[in-house]
Design a protein around this motif. Structure first.
Motif, PDB file in Angstrom:
ATOM      1  N   ASP A  10       0.831  -1.215   0.000  1.00 48.10           N
ATOM      2  CA  ASP A  10       0.000   0.000   0.000  1.00 48.10           C
ATOM      3  C   ASP A  10       0.862   1.259   0.000  1.00 48.10           C
ATOM      4  O   ASP A  10       0.814   2.035  -0.933  1.00 48.10           O
ATOM      5  N   THR A  27       2.194  10.297   3.248  1.00 44.88           N
ATOM      6  CA  THR A  27       1.166   9.282   3.055  1.00 44.88           C
ATOM      7  C   THR A  27       0.781   8.645   4.381  1.00 44.88           C
ATOM      8  O   THR A  27       1.648   8.148   5.096  1.00 44.88           O
ATOM      9  N   VAL A  31      -1.715   5.687   6.257  1.00 47.36           N
ATOM     10  CA  VAL A  31      -2.381   4.440   5.917  1.00 47.36           C
ATOM     11  C   VAL A  31      -3.229   3.980   7.102  1.00 47.36           C
ATOM     12  O   VAL A  31      -2.727   3.862   8.222  1.00 47.36           O
ATOM     13  N   ARG A  61      -1.860  12.205   1.434  1.00 45.58           N
ATOM     14  CA  ARG A  61      -2.688  11.107   0.975  1.00 45.58           C
ATOM     15  C   ARG A  61      -3.105  10.219   2.142  1.00 45.58           C
ATOM     16  O   ARG A  61      -2.306   9.958   3.037  1.00 45.58           O
ATOM     17  N   LEU A  82      -4.686   6.481   2.792  1.00 38.85           N
ATOM     18  CA  LEU A  82      -4.969   5.236   2.089  1.00 38.85           C
ATOM     19  C   LEU A  82      -5.616   4.228   3.030  1.00 38.85           C
ATOM     20  O   LEU A  82      -5.113   4.000   4.135  1.00 38.85           O
ATOM     21  N   SER A 138      -6.225   0.393   3.890  1.00 43.09           N
ATOM     22  CA  SER A 138      -5.481  -0.836   3.595  1.00 43.09           C
ATOM     23  C   SER A 138      -6.244  -2.031   4.145  1.00 43.09           C
ATOM     24  O   SER A 138      -6.502  -2.115   5.338  1.00 43.09           O
ATOM     25  N   SER A 198      -3.351  -5.444   1.242  1.00 36.44           N
ATOM     26  CA  SER A 198      -3.427  -5.629  -0.213  1.00 36.44           C
ATOM     27  C   SER A 198      -2.638  -6.867  -0.631  1.00 36.44           C
ATOM     28  O   SER A 198      -1.950  -6.892  -1.660  1.00 36.44           O
ATOM     29  N   THR A 253     -10.124   5.657  -6.041  1.00 38.46           N
ATOM     30  CA  THR A 253      -9.341   6.807  -5.592  1.00 38.46           C
ATOM     31  C   THR A 253     -10.159   8.080  -5.628  1.00 38.46           C
ATOM     32  O   THR A 253     -10.728   8.423  -6.662  1.00 38.46           O
ATOM     33  N   LYS A 259      -9.803   1.881  -0.281  1.00 34.86           N
ATOM     34  CA  LYS A 259      -9.947   3.127  -1.041  1.00 34.86           C
ATOM     35  C   LYS A 259      -8.897   4.142  -0.606  1.00 34.86           C
ATOM     36  O   LYS A 259      -8.341   4.042   0.481  1.00 34.86           O
ATOM     37  N   ARG A 260      -8.681   5.121  -1.486  1.00 35.78           N
ATOM     38  CA  ARG A 260      -7.641   6.121  -1.235  1.00 35.78           C
ATOM     39  C   ARG A 260      -8.218   7.532  -1.353  1.00 35.78           C
ATOM     40  O   ARG A 260      -9.040   7.793  -2.233  1.00 35.78           O
ATOM     41  N   LEU A 285      -6.885  11.391  -1.702  1.00 35.45           N
ATOM     42  CA  LEU A 285      -5.674  12.155  -1.980  1.00 35.45           C
ATOM     43  C   LEU A 285      -5.955  13.643  -1.946  1.00 35.45           C
ATOM     44  O   LEU A 285      -6.912  14.118  -2.562  1.00 35.45           O
TER      45      LEU A 285
END
Ligand SMILES: [Zn+2]
Ligand SMILES: [Zn+2]
Ligand SMILES: [Zn+2]
Ligand SMILES: [Zn+2]
Ligand SMILES: [Zn+2]
Ligand SMILES: [Zn+2]
Ligand SMILES: [Zn+2]
Ligand SMILES: [Zn+2]
Lengths: 366, 366, 366, 366
Positions: free
Chosen positions: A181, A279, A281, A305, A307, A309, A313, B279, B304-305, B307
């Motif tokens: 991820d 980023t 997560v 960002r 994300l 997870s 993944s 995304t 899902k992401r 950003l």
């Protein structure tokens, strides 16, 4: 021929203690395999079900991270033989949809395992003729299970069952969040919020991938001590000032943040722990109906960002053998995660230890 | 020699109308350039300042997306000559920090432009000796501006100033969010929430990149009509049922979602509009202190992401010429965005049109 | 019950003309499907076999890009029904190995289709009891074929068979090389060497993805004319000076180069056509034992990349429906590729046209 | 005021021995900095020049990987002060072109350093008024050098000069090839051909990034022994059967291959060492006019990639501090590379050791 098995059962969604009962386990149907369990991890997701945070069909045999030995094959099973040592996957994708075919099996929308059902819509467990549901179609807290063949991945002989069981969930989830991820690059800094089972696996993954510094955050000083053994270079007590503490260590903030608990408040802290362009997560699963308050302006202005997870993944057929080899190479000290090995009857004690915030992981061994 | 310029000034943070005043514009200092403005876009960010949503030093000359002609060069400026046609960038990175050097200039932490100051900490505008602040160190709603050389990118002769001005902000932001942030792949579906200036640019970018379907969502049916001209294949009225509407068109949800307004409620809708593994991109900037309630469980479980996108993660020296060429090739109909061209004195009317939800963009021409 | 079919057969590896013969087609076995062919493309790979460039088991029924209607299902086939319209894939991965599971099916090492065999090691075609080999386990130049179910992907009703057949090979290969291998970003320039069937598909893919400029290179001026219809913005006659011609148009060289012929000399030209840091993709398959002389110093010093592309790194279950929808949207004019439709008996004429360098593609229709 | 410096000079392109001479070093001009050298690596690229493999302006002061102390600043230099400890970069990009601005400085086309000239087109070194050329505009085999400010990156106090010098070339090149070019993911296997200075750095980078297995290949058993100390898990003698040896260890081939010598024959071996879908990286620079015979059919059919890597695609301002921190963390044992420290007068002996295939690296210390 159906068999019976001793299993740890949550009799109804309100029960907070598991009962050790004998359940009937059906013959493996077409494409199904019966496994004699060797070990089952005791994981935070099991606890969420046990505490009623998540709704599941009931009665439920808990356990979703397990390893064991193939004992009987249903019709049409290929690639497995009696005696094979296998790890289980608790997300059993259809392998036919476009997502599965492009290798994003964790986003398959046709997986029946989330409903605790085999792909044919049945459950292989019962009690007095009434259905019993193996959690995530695994139910590894049972002496025997029947699972679809896509739930199984072979592992090398020299990987012990307790290690293998953890590879099937915590390790895949934590290391996968890092490699699959966040795609962490060496030399970048990361903070991990929550140094429990999955958090320690994230830290292992970060050390493996060459991240630096690796900051562990937890409310429990003992957990932080353990985190250092898995590769944390810095530790901080987790509280409202976490972002400032991360900045003291990193200067501009961490390139990566991971939340491994599932608490809305700590998930919300992640963006402020990051440097611009960083980023975050979400690895820990929050309770249902608990939205997280995100500072979207900061996210947008600073190009950050966030994300989600799921299961790191993971592509089990690729990642489980890879993780096993890294364990055998000495690059992933999975065995050190295991601080408590108990028999099936010790399962309630194991959950109690988890509630008390004990370090490391319990594993049931058969 | 300092000169004077007519400029659109917000005299204090409480004012909701701009005043056209004469300001003093200093000689360009070392590394600075004076530009005679050709056009200035009237953009949603200007409106946020005008309405007091964001705090800025005051008095402020608004305008941050502009194009014009180089008129005078300070010492040590290289790569520009009098008469060059240039577009401005409203984020002026230091070009020396690690982020800048690795090409992520939009995450530079040393940019003074966010404080409406030149890199040397001064402002080139004044009135009766008191400082006046050009918004984002640009202040393009003025006949003349002085900016640092890294704020300028040359454009081809055949790109008109009004088109060039929009390339410097809305187009870079919208198309950049598609190409640089989401990295949209052809054949995937997308939904764009908000079909104003930036939203239409996102739609243009999606059409350019081969996305399909392209769903525009807005509360204004006229905006949706315009969205079709820019490449939307489907349009839906934006309301609480948006996720269901997107699912009706796409089946499993869109691969990408973009929010181009900055409303917490619509940002929060994005994850539910996505298929698993999809995304979402926050392009519109929400007001300060308005957290967004995100369903973090869905984000995590469904991989899902979310950003954040700042300035479309634009690298002006690469992207402005590229966008100009795509415009000249007929692949980005930027000119069709411009539905209203007015002189400097029309600026308050232009903001009023925006408040009324008018289609397309106003541009001030000099 | 076995059936018979008229098929275009290469009786031995030395034959340069196909013969139209009646072959026996076995019942579909477990996991296999019989398809009544609707259309079969006549492709450069078929020609390589016909001309003896590549060694194949013999006698061989040519044809590997086809579309038709499901007519009979073997045991255990799921997800297909009689009457389904399907496209075929000529690379039939095992779907069980790690590469398949992570979505890189085109690198599966367990595909039997390259040996012109079904996964069970047999061939479904025979003549007088002697085995006949369908090229790549497809053999679409036959009225009927039997293929494994993983060779089939359903297509929408409104996509005609001739278009569908090309989606199954040339279009997937060419557009896939652009989207999946080079991952072309909008606004970047590309050169395509060879404007035959696959080359035109690459050009279509580049136009879809917003590349600019798109330079077609060929020795045949008529092909270049056709290339413009598919989106080429510039055309050049292909000769030893190609790199200079590309530089005249692009300044520093193209960001991407694609070779669609399989000639060692033109593959070797690609790096010199690129700007520093650019990417070259080998799409055309060269003859066996014909190494390409690469200027490795330039590759290394200038940070260039040379990528092999097999089947456009296509994931058929994801990409064929996606390509079909883009065709229906008008974004991929696949039908314009087809300049010649003939019956099975016209197959030798079709190859003769190809040898003469004819524009566009021939398709056999049944 | 110009100064003089003792320097290792190749008097003409035919000379195979360096002479220690006194050269004049000009005052640093605008944007230039004079550095008192602390250490200079003796690198394979220097040897290529010394042996006449590559054409350079002459007479030449060799040395391109160096570290030292800032001693004097030209006009307009910002961000550096006297006494700063700095590493040098031997590729000095313009920082203004689109490639530089997007962070791909290593593909800048406006770098004058390749012509051994400062950005203003001059050389700062001379002898009796005649120009002397510092190799790659560095010439670190001199007591003093004058370089443009973009050639310098500050390093922490606690990194010794000899380690810092290697960070500036071999380490950046080798570790960068792993992290920036191949983007190696943990748990994948790699083979490195050539276990000299750069090869050992590649091996260090692979160990850092968690690659497994890591196979070192060399003709020299002593080098292989050293390779193990840097993280190689397997070693093989390099010969024509290398691909088979790699397959014996990995089964299907390695995911990554790196060539660190620059020999056409070993570059050509890389694709056959890879599993399908794998990536080969050319790090060693081959002699001019020595094309490499690549099996393009295998490359295309098996979806393999061949990447040229220049300077490890390093962004010095980001990567040098990062590599220095990893060294200080104990994750990159750079100091162990250094097996020979000599003064300037020992330079010819150092090259002689290299010719004899000595293990590890020589560094000149001042
Ligand atoms: Zn699926
Ligand atoms: Zn678990
Ligand atoms: Zn704007
Ligand atoms: Zn900066
Ligand atoms: Zn496979
Ligand atoms: Zn074909
Ligand atoms: Zn440059
Ligand atoms: Zn070097």
């Amino acid at each position: 021929m159906p068999i019976t098995a001793r299993a740890a059962l949550q009799p109804d969604p309100g029960a907070r203690q598991l009962e050790i009962r004998t359940v009937d386990v059906a013959e493996p149907g077409p494409g199904q395999v019966r496994v004699r369990m060797g070990a089952s991890g005791v994981c935070g997701s099991d606890r969420h079900v046990l505490e009623g945070d998540w709704t599941m069909p009931s009665p439920t045999v808990l356990g979703h991270e397990g390893a064991g030995t193939v004992e009987a094959l249903g019709d049409g099973v290929t690639g497995f033989a009696e005696g094979d040592r296998v790890v289980m996957t608790w997300f059993q994708p259809c392998l036919a949809c476009a997502a599965c075919r492009e290798g994003r099996t964790w986003v398959c929308t046709a997986a029946s395992s989330e409903q605790c059902l085999l792909p044919d819509g049945t459950t292989p467990m019962s009690q007095d003729g009434a259905p019993v549901y193996p959690y995530l179609a695994v139910g590894s807290m049972s002496e025997y299970v029947v699972v679809p063949q896509q739930a199984l991945v072979k592992i090398p002989e020299d990987v012990p069952f307790d290690v293998a069981a953890l590879i099937g969930c915590s390790v895949a989830t934590g290391v996968g969040a890092v490699l699959n991820d966040a795609e962490v690059k060496a030399g970048r800094g990361a903070v991990v919020i929550g140094a429990g089972g999955v958090g320690l696996c994230i830290i292992m993954g970060l050390a493996l991938a060459g991240a630096s510094p690796i900051i562990a955050a937890d409310v429990n000083p003992e957990s932080l001590e353990l985190a250092r053994e898995f590769g944390a270079t810095h530790t901080v007590l987790s509280d409202a000032s976490l972002p400032e503490k991360v900045r003291e260590i990193t200067g501009e903030g961490a390139e990566y943040a991971f939340e491994a608990i599932g608490r809305p408040q700590t998930i919300a802290q992640m963006p402020a722990c990051l440097k611009r362009g960083g980023t975050a997560v979400i690895v820990g699963l929050p309770p249902q109906d608990a939205p997280v308050q995100i500072d979207a302006l900061a996210l947008a202005e600073e190009g950050k960002r966030l994300l989600g997870s799921n299961y790191g993944s993971t592509v089990p057929a690729r990642d489980f053998p890879l993780l096993a080899r890294l364990y055998l190479d000495g690059k992933l000290p999975v065995d050190r995660l295991i601080t408590n090995r108990v028999g099936l009857e010790g399962v309630n004690d194991a959950f109690e230890l988890m509630r008390q915030g004990a370090r490391g992981r319990s594993v049931l061994v058969y």
